[in-house]
Design a protein around this motif. Structure first.
Motif, short mmCIF file in Angstrom:
data_model
loop_
_atom_site.label_atom_id
_atom_site.label_comp_id
_atom_site.label_asym_id
_atom_site.label_seq_id
_atom_site.Cartn_x
_atom_site.Cartn_y
_atom_site.Cartn_z
N PHE A 1 1.41 19.50 0.81
CA PHE A 1 1.26 18.55 -0.30
C PHE A 1 0.84 17.16 0.16
CE2 PHE A 1 3.83 22.00 -1.83
CZ PHE A 1 3.26 22.26 -3.07
N GLU B 1 -2.15 21.36 -5.44
CA GLU B 1 -2.49 21.74 -6.81
C GLU B 1 -3.20 23.10 -6.83
OE1 GLU B 1 -4.86 19.87 -10.67
OE2 GLU B 1 -5.17 19.02 -8.68
N CYS C 1 -0.61 25.97 -6.00
CA CYS C 1 0.36 26.20 -7.08
C CYS C 1 -0.32 26.73 -8.34
CB CYS C 1 1.15 24.93 -7.36
SG CYS C 1 2.27 24.52 -6.00
N GLU D 1 3.97 21.18 -9.60
CA GLU D 1 2.60 21.67 -9.72
C GLU D 1 2.50 22.99 -10.48
OE1 GLU D 1 -0.14 20.13 -9.25
OE2 GLU D 1 0.76 18.35 -8.38
N ARG E 1 2.86 22.02 -14.06
CA ARG E 1 1.62 21.40 -14.55
C ARG E 1 0.58 22.46 -14.90
NH1 ARG E 1 -0.88 16.45 -12.65
NH2 ARG E 1 0.37 16.58 -10.76
#
Length: 197
Positions: free
Chosen positions: A41, A48, A51, A81, A84
């Protein structure tokens, strides 16, 4: 579009996340390899992408959820993530006296469907604690997502388990560790990576 296993491995290698040395794991066991997921990360775009692949696999299996929860500290980025990518709420559990609790105004409603997100699983103790916390609060754990399963596929939480990489790396009880026998300096990685045990 789905990531291939080669693409996933390349992302993790490019992040420098797989370390070699003598490590004391959270389980208390020792190993010559450690997966430092936090390095994934350092490049937010890489985290991103990885994930989003976990989220894609969850969606592909038709799993419905309301919230993603992760145990602090290791799972925080993964949970954020994955949530999201799935367009879900993201919360995390704090450790207090080696127990996981919700603080900071976080809550789980009775019947709330929850995905547990973690970075790495060896024996899965922290994931089990998180699942237990969700159930105690009346939530319904529906899946577990992890970046790396280093249990060699032995981890079983009684829920669908999604991992990007499965490793079968050697682990030893401290009293049987060949690295200790050879006096290789021991490191306790994780949130205090680099600190000597």
């Amino acid at each position: 579009m789905a990531m291939t296993q080669d693409q996933i491995v390349r992302e993790l290698q490019d992040a420098g996340a797989l370390l070699t040395g003598h490590f004391k794991l959270r389980s208390g066991k020792h190993s010559n390899r450690f997966f430092q997921c936090a390095l994934v990360f350092v490049d937010p775009a890489r985290g991103e992408r990885l994930c989003a692949e976990l989220a894609r696999r969850v969606t592909e299996q038709g799993i419905q959820a309301d919230t993603v929860i992760s145990p602090a500290v290791g799972g925080l980025f993964v949970g954020q993530e994955v949530a999201r990518a799935l367009k879900l709420k993201s919360i995390f559990a704090d450790k207090v006296n080696d127990e996981l609790v919700l603080k900071r105004g976080f809550s789980i409603r009775p019947g709330e469907r929850v995905i547990v997100a973690e970075d790495v699983v060896t024996e899965g103790g922290r994931v089990r604690q998180t699942i237990d916390l969700v159930r105690r609060l009346g939530g319904i754990p529906v899946a577990v997502t992890i970046i790396t399963d280093r249990s060699g596929g032995k981890a079983d939480f009684g829920l669908p388990l999604f991992s990007l990489l499965q490793l079968d790396l050697p682990t030893y009880p401290a009293e049987e560790c060949p690295l200790c026998h050879d006096n290789v300096p021991l490191t306790t990685p994780g949130s205090g990576a680099g600190s000597k045990a």
